[in-house]
Design a protein around this motif. Structure first.
Motif, PDB file in Angstrom:
ATOM      1  N   SER A  66      -0.246   3.368   7.594  1.00 34.05           N
ATOM      2  CA  SER A  66      -1.514   3.067   6.923  1.00 34.05           C
ATOM      3  C   SER A  66      -2.036   1.732   7.420  1.00 34.05           C
ATOM      4  CB  SER A  66      -1.298   3.010   5.407  1.00 34.05           C
ATOM      5  OG  SER A  66      -2.516   2.767   4.744  1.00 34.05           O
ATOM      6  N   TRP A  67      -3.209   1.754   7.985  1.00 36.27           N
ATOM      7  CA  TRP A  67      -3.788   0.491   8.453  1.00 36.27           C
ATOM      8  C   TRP A  67      -5.288   0.477   8.188  1.00 36.27           C
ATOM      9  CZ3 TRP A  67      -1.851   4.215  11.851  1.00 36.27           C
ATOM     10  CH2 TRP A  67      -2.784   4.845  12.668  1.00 36.27           C
ATOM     11  N   PRO A  68      -5.874  -0.733   8.128  1.00 34.06           N
ATOM     12  CA  PRO A  68      -7.243  -0.844   7.612  1.00 34.06           C
ATOM     13  C   PRO A  68      -8.342  -0.600   8.639  1.00 34.06           C
ATOM     14  CG  PRO A  68      -6.348  -3.025   7.954  1.00 34.06           C
ATOM     15  CD  PRO A  68      -5.254  -2.061   8.331  1.00 34.06           C
ATOM     16  N   ASP A  69      -8.466   0.608   9.112  1.00 34.54           N
ATOM     17  CA  ASP A  69      -9.564   0.963  10.013  1.00 34.54           C
ATOM     18  C   ASP A  69     -10.374   2.077   9.360  1.00 34.54           C
ATOM     19  OD1 ASP A  69     -11.203   2.114  11.947  1.00 34.54           O
ATOM     20  OD2 ASP A  69      -9.812   1.653  13.576  1.00 34.54           O
ATOM     21  N   PRO A  70     -11.608   1.802   8.957  1.00 33.05           N
ATOM     22  CA  PRO A  70     -12.376   2.805   8.203  1.00 33.05           C
ATOM     23  C   PRO A  70     -12.859   3.975   9.037  1.00 33.05           C
ATOM     24  CG  PRO A  70     -13.736   0.888   8.625  1.00 33.05           C
ATOM     25  CD  PRO A  70     -12.359   0.549   9.119  1.00 33.05           C
ATOM     26  N   ARG A  71     -12.539   3.988  10.315  1.00 29.61           N
ATOM     27  CA  ARG A  71     -12.881   5.177  11.093  1.00 29.61           C
ATOM     28  C   ARG A  71     -11.870   6.295  10.849  1.00 29.61           C
ATOM     29  NH1 ARG A  71     -12.987   2.727  16.922  1.00 29.61           N
ATOM     30  NH2 ARG A  71     -11.080   1.864  16.011  1.00 29.61           N
ATOM     31  N   ILE A  72     -10.678   5.925  10.388  1.00 23.53           N
ATOM     32  CA  ILE A  72      -9.677   6.935  10.020  1.00 23.53           C
ATOM     33  C   ILE A  72     -10.162   7.620   8.734  1.00 23.53           C
ATOM     34  CG2 ILE A  72      -7.258   7.314   9.403  1.00 23.53           C
ATOM     35  CD1 ILE A  72      -7.705   6.329  12.306  1.00 23.53           C
ATOM     36  N   TRP A  73     -10.026   8.933   8.689  1.00 24.28           N
ATOM     37  CA  TRP A  73     -10.728   9.740   7.687  1.00 24.28           C
ATOM     38  C   TRP A  73     -10.428   9.325   6.251  1.00 24.28           C
ATOM     39  CZ3 TRP A  73      -7.959  11.328  11.935  1.00 24.28           C
ATOM     40  CH2 TRP A  73      -8.720  11.727  13.037  1.00 24.28           C
ATOM     41  N   CYS A  74      -9.169   9.172   5.918  1.00 29.58           N
ATOM     42  CA  CYS A  74      -8.842   8.804   4.533  1.00 29.58           C
ATOM     43  C   CYS A  74      -9.363   7.401   4.217  1.00 29.58           C
ATOM     44  CB  CYS A  74      -7.343   8.887   4.283  1.00 29.58           C
ATOM     45  SG  CYS A  74      -6.337   7.943   5.432  1.00 29.58           S
ATOM     46  N   ASN A  75      -9.286   6.520   5.201  1.00 33.09           N
ATOM     47  CA  ASN A  75      -9.771   5.160   4.990  1.00 33.09           C
ATOM     48  C   ASN A  75     -11.285   5.138   4.800  1.00 33.09           C
ATOM     49  OD1 ASN A  75      -7.179   4.287   5.363  1.00 33.09           O
ATOM     50  ND2 ASN A  75      -7.488   3.509   7.428  1.00 33.09           N
ATOM     51  N   GLN A  76     -11.966   6.017   5.518  1.00 37.13           N
ATOM     52  CA  GLN A  76     -13.430   6.041   5.402  1.00 37.13           C
ATOM     53  C   GLN A  76     -13.840   6.446   3.985  1.00 37.13           C
ATOM     54  OE1 GLN A  76     -17.133   8.028   7.789  1.00 37.13           O
ATOM     55  NE2 GLN A  76     -15.608   6.868   8.898  1.00 37.13           N
ATOM     56  N   ILE A  77     -13.034   7.314   3.384  1.00 37.42           N
ATOM     57  CA  ILE A  77     -13.328   7.692   1.989  1.00 37.42           C
ATOM     58  C   ILE A  77     -13.173   6.473   1.084  1.00 37.42           C
ATOM     59  CG2 ILE A  77     -12.411   9.062   0.073  1.00 37.42           C
ATOM     60  CD1 ILE A  77     -12.007  11.273   2.340  1.00 37.42           C
ATOM     61  N   GLY A  78     -12.171   5.644   1.350  1.00 35.66           N
ATOM     62  CA  GLY A  78     -12.045   4.392   0.601  1.00 35.66           C
ATOM     63  C   GLY A  78     -13.259   3.501   0.804  1.00 35.66           C
ATOM     64  N   ALA A  79     -13.720   3.405   2.053  1.00 31.55           N
ATOM     65  CA  ALA A  79     -14.890   2.570   2.353  1.00 31.55           C
ATOM     66  C   ALA A  79     -16.142   3.110   1.669  1.00 31.55           C
ATOM     67  CB  ALA A  79     -15.090   2.504   3.864  1.00 31.55           C
ATOM     68  N   LEU A  80     -16.283   4.431   1.666  1.00 33.62           N
ATOM     69  CA  LEU A  80     -17.445   5.036   1.001  1.00 33.62           C
ATOM     70  C   LEU A  80     -17.367   4.797  -0.510  1.00 33.62           C
ATOM     71  CD1 LEU A  80     -17.517   8.330   3.097  1.00 33.62           C
ATOM     72  CD2 LEU A  80     -19.285   6.548   3.107  1.00 33.62           C
ATOM     73  N   GLY A  81     -16.162   4.797  -1.046  1.00 33.16           N
ATOM     74  CA  GLY A  81     -15.995   4.466  -2.458  1.00 33.16           C
ATOM     75  C   GLY A  81     -16.400   3.033  -2.743  1.00 33.16           C
ATOM     76  N   GLY A  82     -16.067   2.151  -1.831  1.00 39.03           N
ATOM     77  CA  GLY A  82     -16.434   0.741  -2.018  1.00 39.03           C
ATOM     78  C   GLY A  82     -17.933   0.532  -1.969  1.00 39.03           C
ATOM     79  N   THR A  83     -18.568   1.189  -1.011  1.00 39.77           N
ATOM     80  CA  THR A  83     -20.009   0.977  -0.856  1.00 39.77           C
ATOM     81  C   THR A  83     -20.794   1.632  -1.985  1.00 39.77           C
ATOM     82  OG1 THR A  83     -21.670   0.800   0.903  1.00 39.77           O
ATOM     83  CG2 THR A  83     -20.708   2.967   0.571  1.00 39.77           C
ATOM     84  N   SER A  84     -20.203   2.650  -2.626  1.00 35.97           N
ATOM     85  CA  SER A  84     -20.907   3.287  -3.748  1.00 35.97           C
ATOM     86  C   SER A  84     -20.392   2.777  -5.087  1.00 35.97           C
ATOM     87  CB  SER A  84     -20.791   4.806  -3.648  1.00 35.97           C
ATOM     88  OG  SER A  84     -19.454   5.190  -3.554  1.00 35.97           O
ATOM     89  N   ARG A  85     -19.584   1.737  -5.019  1.00 34.46           N
ATOM     90  CA  ARG A  85     -19.102   1.040  -6.222  1.00 34.46           C
ATOM     91  C   ARG A  85     -18.271   1.942  -7.142  1.00 34.46           C
ATOM     92  NH1 ARG A  85     -20.244  -2.335  -3.058  1.00 34.46           N
ATOM     93  NH2 ARG A  85     -21.534  -4.185  -3.422  1.00 34.46           N
ATOM     94  N   ALA A  86     -17.516   2.853  -6.508  1.00 39.85           N
ATOM     95  CA  ALA A  86     -16.486   3.546  -7.275  1.00 39.85           C
ATOM     96  C   ALA A  86     -15.407   2.518  -7.600  1.00 39.85           C
ATOM     97  CB  ALA A  86     -15.910   4.693  -6.452  1.00 39.85           C
ATOM     98  N   SER A  87     -14.538   2.836  -8.536  1.00 44.92           N
ATOM     99  CA  SER A  87     -13.459   1.894  -8.835  1.00 44.92           C
ATOM    100  C   SER A  87     -12.445   1.931  -7.698  1.00 44.92           C
ATOM    101  CB  SER A  87     -12.782   2.239 -10.165  1.00 44.92           C
ATOM    102  OG  SER A  87     -11.858   3.291  -9.992  1.00 44.92           O
TER     103      SER A  87
END
Lengths: 272, 276
Positions: free
Chosen positions: B79-100
């Motif tokens: 697990s590493w912090p690159d938002p191009r990786i699919w699961c990580n991008q979902i985390g990034a999308l959660g952040g930008t849409s202010r999910a918890s």
């Protein structure tokens, strides 16, 4: 193995420049390219759809690309009503209720419940296999298929037996509600080849205390409506979502004492 | 609870109504918290590592500390912090849409329950190497194992645990081999076979073993089943997802990889009137 041999090199895969969709067109506003001035669903203007079509017709449109006929829309709508609530005893609903009573943030109630509703036992995880199975088996005589499965299958040591995806026993018996729902849906106007086949198959199983389960009902109807098996799991979750959410919300302003907490004397730790 | 009805067909469920029988442990109020026979506060807290307890909970067996340290290193690798990786991008999308952070991280973890990456392919990876080992014990060579596997995929080296998406080679295997050596954990027969398979694949296809193949073989040598490994690694991708969430959550909302309307290519039906 040397480090050199594991040297990392890009495959230089070619990725698309833009994601493609046949479903939805957002027509940009002339002043701001990030805003949509209108939206088309498979070519139909969204606002025109709101005025002329029902929710269930637009749902069908989303997945099939064309509006349904009267019979298709009626079948889908009645399935949606029939499966609107897995019921307060289903593990997914209990997950929603547990989240609700535990004062989980309310926006999490539905995702929590839907995750559990994705299970492969009486959940969405059983729908795609059921669609695949029904598509293959409906060419054969349902009585013969049942006979062969009974002859060659082995019931589990304990618990319910799902002799085929979406067909089996529930709490040791034939689920009467599932049977009634399937029989009702198959009596609706229109051609329901898979549903009809499923009813005959279930009848052939009944003497062995096996029959319809809700995932196969959904699978049969989805198949008859022409939905892709890949959509089956999610559609099943969508259909059950209102009930899951309603039960979770109902408990979301209640104290934790509003649901049973197993007493210490009924909590037994059994180490092997 | 009681019932006037009684029938052998549903006795199983009647026997379980209102009761929990746990093989794992539990909280005995006033006496302590128990986990697989250990007292959590007396035997585990401050004495066992978090990873040891995680493996205990997933398998019922408490691993030795060096093996738990290997698991921890493997989790870091995966697990590493690159938002191009699919699961990580979902985390990034959660952040930008202010999910918890919890919603975004668990959504990303759920996304990694996937056929091609994350924890689920470990099931196939372990099944492959354990099945290959059975064949190998019967005299089938690594070359024949590769040949048989490729024959199932029209000659392509489509073997879970070998090769990987996006790139050839896997730097994580190199790192984990180093960790394994540092921890004094020997290479067993499954990993030896995996290395032979890798050699064959390198010669024939220039494809190497990936972290899945390495971990599957290494853990098979230690008696873990495929299902146990899948359970241990259930949330293996979580920390990278959280990092990607934090990155976008700390920035302007809805500004992560923003899309103009025309950035989506519409290939569907042309505009048409809704029939009456």
């Amino acid at each position: 193995m040397s480090t050199e041999r594991r040297k990392v090199e890009s495959r230089n895969d070619v990725f698309v420049e833009r994601t493609e969709t046949k479903i939805w067109l957002e027509v940009e506003d002339q002043h701001n390219p990030y805003l949509a001035d209108s939206c088309l669903c498979h070519g139909y203007d969204l606002l025109e759809l709101t005025q002329k079509r029902s929710f269930v017709e637009v749902l069908y449109l989303l997945f099939r690309g064309e509006l349904p006929g009267i019979d298709e829309a009626r079948l889908l709508e009645q399935l949606m009503i029939a499966l609107i609530n897995p019921g307060p005893r289903h593990p997914a609903t209990r997950a929603a209720m547990t989240a609700g009573v535990g004062s989980t943030d309310r926006e999490h109630i539905l995702p929590i419940a839907l995750s559990i509703y994705g299970g492969s036992h009486l959940g969405a995880g059983e729908v795609e296999p059921a669609m695949d199975w029904l598509r293959k088996q409906r060419k054969h005589d349902p009585g013969q298929v049942a006979k062969e499965l009974i002859a060659n299958g082995t019931p589990p040591g304990e618990g319910d037996w799902h002799i085929a995806p979406g067909f089996g026993s529930r709490f040791g018996g034939v689920d009467p509600m599932a049977t009634k729902i399937a029989n009702h849906l198959s009596s609706l106007p229109g051609t329901h080849e898979t549903l009809t086949w499923g009813c005959e198959f279930a009848r052939a199983l009944n003497s062995h205390t096996l029959g319809w389960l809700s995932p196969a009902i959904a699978a049969a109807v989805f198949t008859d409506l022409g939905f892709s098996p890949r959509a089956g799991a999610g559609l099943f979750q969508l259909l059950g979502a209102p009930g899951l959410l309603a039960h979770g919300v109902e408990l979301s302003n209640k104290p934790v004492t509003a649901m049973p907490f197993v007493k210490d004397e009924n909590y037994v730790i059994q180490y092997e | 609870m009681s019932s006037n009805m009684n029938n052998s067909s549903y006795r199983l469920w009647d026997e379980r109504r209102g009761k929990i029988q746990s093989k794992k442990g539990g909280w005995v109020v006033g006496n302590g918290i128990f986990n697989h026979g250990y007292s959590m506060m007396d035997d585990l807290v401050g004495k066992a590592s978090y990873m040891q307890v995680l493996v205990l909970n997933a398998t019922g067996r408490l691993p030795e500390r060096p093996l738990a340290d290997w698991f921890e290193a493997c989790h870091i690798c995966m697990s590493w912090p690159d938002p191009r990786i699919w699961c990580n991008q979902i985390g990034a999308l959660g952040g930008t849409s202010r999910a918890s952070v919890v919603a975004a991280t668990t959504a990303g973890v759920l996304a990694a329950d996937a056929k091609t990456y994350g924890s689920k392919p470990l099931l196939q990876g372990v099944q492959f190497i354990q099945s290959a080992m059975q064949d190998h014990r019967r005299g089938v060579s690594a070359e024949e194992i590769v040949s048989n596997a490729c024959a199932k995929h029209r000659g392509k080296p489509n073997i879970t645990g070998f090769a990987r998406p996006l790139a050839k080679g896997d730097e994580r295997v190199v790192a984990m081999e180093r960790v394994q050596k540092q921890l004094g954990l020997p290479t067993g027969e499954h990993l030896q076979l995996a290395l032979q398979i890798e050699s064959t694949l390198m010669k024939q296809f220039n494809e190497s073993m990936n972290i899945n193949g390495y971990a599957s073989a290494f853990l098979s040598d230690r008696g873990y089943t495929a299902e146990e490994i899948y359970r241990i690694f259930a949330i293996v991708v979580n920390s990278g997802i959280t990092a990607c969430y934090v990155d976008t959550n700390d920035k302007t909302p809805d500004a992560f990889l923003p899309l103009r309307c025309t950035d989506i290519e519409y290939t569907g039906k042309l505009a048409r009137p809704v029939p009456c």
